[in-house]
Design an enzyme around this catalytic site. Structure first.
Site, PDB file in Angstrom:
ATOM      1  N   GLY A  37      -0.339   4.720   4.481  1.00 36.70           N
ATOM      2  CA  GLY A  37      -1.697   4.380   4.080  1.00 36.70           C
ATOM      3  C   GLY A  37      -2.611   4.062   5.242  1.00 36.70           C
TER       4      GLY A  37
ATOM      5  N   GLY B 101       0.910  -1.748   3.901  1.00 35.95           N
ATOM      6  CA  GLY B 101      -0.285  -2.240   3.239  1.00 35.95           C
ATOM      7  C   GLY B 101       0.000  -2.591   1.789  1.00 35.95           C
TER       8      GLY B 101
ATOM      9  N   GLU C 185       8.758   2.964  -0.214  1.00 33.32           N
ATOM     10  CA  GLU C 185       8.244   1.705   0.336  1.00 33.32           C
ATOM     11  C   GLU C 185       9.095   0.526  -0.121  1.00 33.32           C
ATOM     12  OE1 GLU C 185       3.502   2.862   0.754  1.00 33.32           O
ATOM     13  OE2 GLU C 185       4.223   1.889  -1.064  1.00 33.32           O
TER      14      GLU C 185
ATOM     15  N   LYS D 208      -8.311  -6.802  -0.708  1.00 30.88           N
ATOM     16  CA  LYS D 208      -7.055  -6.604  -1.441  1.00 30.88           C
ATOM     17  C   LYS D 208      -6.494  -7.912  -2.026  1.00 30.88           C
ATOM     18  CE  LYS D 208      -7.313  -2.330  -0.333  1.00 30.88           C
ATOM     19  NZ  LYS D 208      -6.425  -1.630   0.579  1.00 30.88           N
TER      20      LYS D 208
END
Length: 228
Positions: free
Chosen positions: A30, A85, A106, A124
């Site tokens: 990302g 991320g 991930e 976020k």
């Protein structure tokens, strides 16, 4: 400070603080993880010996461009650190990941790391999860049946497409993006989703994040350690 600057700042800070000579590092996927990889490339040029395990084919390509030696996840017992991320992260360090389509790899890599560091710009951080659609990876066979079962949990579902075709993950699966009004009990939802036949994994990362590196309201770096 705009979001791009924030991403660069948190990514570089994570590499500087948590990546040390001789480490094997889980490399995220990302736009924010890009800056971690870029900084690691600079560290290697300065003489550090580092190896990486990539969470996606896109990350593999990027890591090679920056001179990072890649190793297969099956060749290592554990990783020194993984840095990635998040699409959302709350005050309990519960996160939603998978916007980039790499949630399964991930999660495998985060699970194999001694320390899992999430890097995130200020946008976020949320009070409760659910504003970002939750990605769920499903096997292609009977995917419509699986999608219907997921929908019964009270969410709106949408199969992910790319270039007018069903999006296919690096593992050969599909992704269902699930919009919940809010996610009040992430742990229970995680377990319920993974018990549905046809679901491979979902994008809820529960009790996995050890460190959150983000930017506070004063646009300064914030490093927070999870309390378990």
């Amino acid at each position: 400070m705009d979001r791009l600057d924030e991403k660069a700042l948190v990514g570089e800070t994570a590499a500087i603080q948590y990546v040390k000579d001789g480490m094997t590092v889980g490399l995220g996927t990302g736009s924010t993880a890009y800056y971690v990889i870029k900084k690691m490339g600079e560290m290697i040029k300065e003489g550090m010996e580092l190896k990486g395990v990539a969470t996606s084919k896109a990350t593999e390509k990027l890591a090679r461009e920056y001179g990072i030696q890649l190793v297969d996840i099956n060749e290592v017992e554990e990783l020194d650190v993984a840095i990635d991320g998040a699409d959302e992260i709350d005050a309990n360090f519960f996160a939603i990941k998978g916007g980039g389509g790499a949630l399964l790899r991930e999660k495998i890599i985060a699970s194999a790391a001694k320390t899992f560091v999430v890097v995130a710009d200020g946008s976020k951080k949320v009070q409760s999860l659910g504003q970002f659609p939750l990605p769920v990876e499903v096997v292609p066979f009977g995917y419509k049946q699986t999608e219907r079962a997921i929908r019964k949990l009270g969410c709106k579902t949408e199969m992910r497409f790319k270039d007018d075709k069903l999006y296919v993950t690096d593992n050969g699966n599909y992704i269902v993006d699930c919009s919940f009004p809010s996610i009040q009990n992430p742990s229970q939802l995680h377990e319920t989703l993974n018990n549905i036949v046809g679901v491979v994994e979902n994008g809820l990362f529960i009790h996995m994040v050890d460190v959150l590196i983000s930017v506070d309201k004063q646009h300064e770096i914030s490093v927070d350690i999870a309390k378990r």
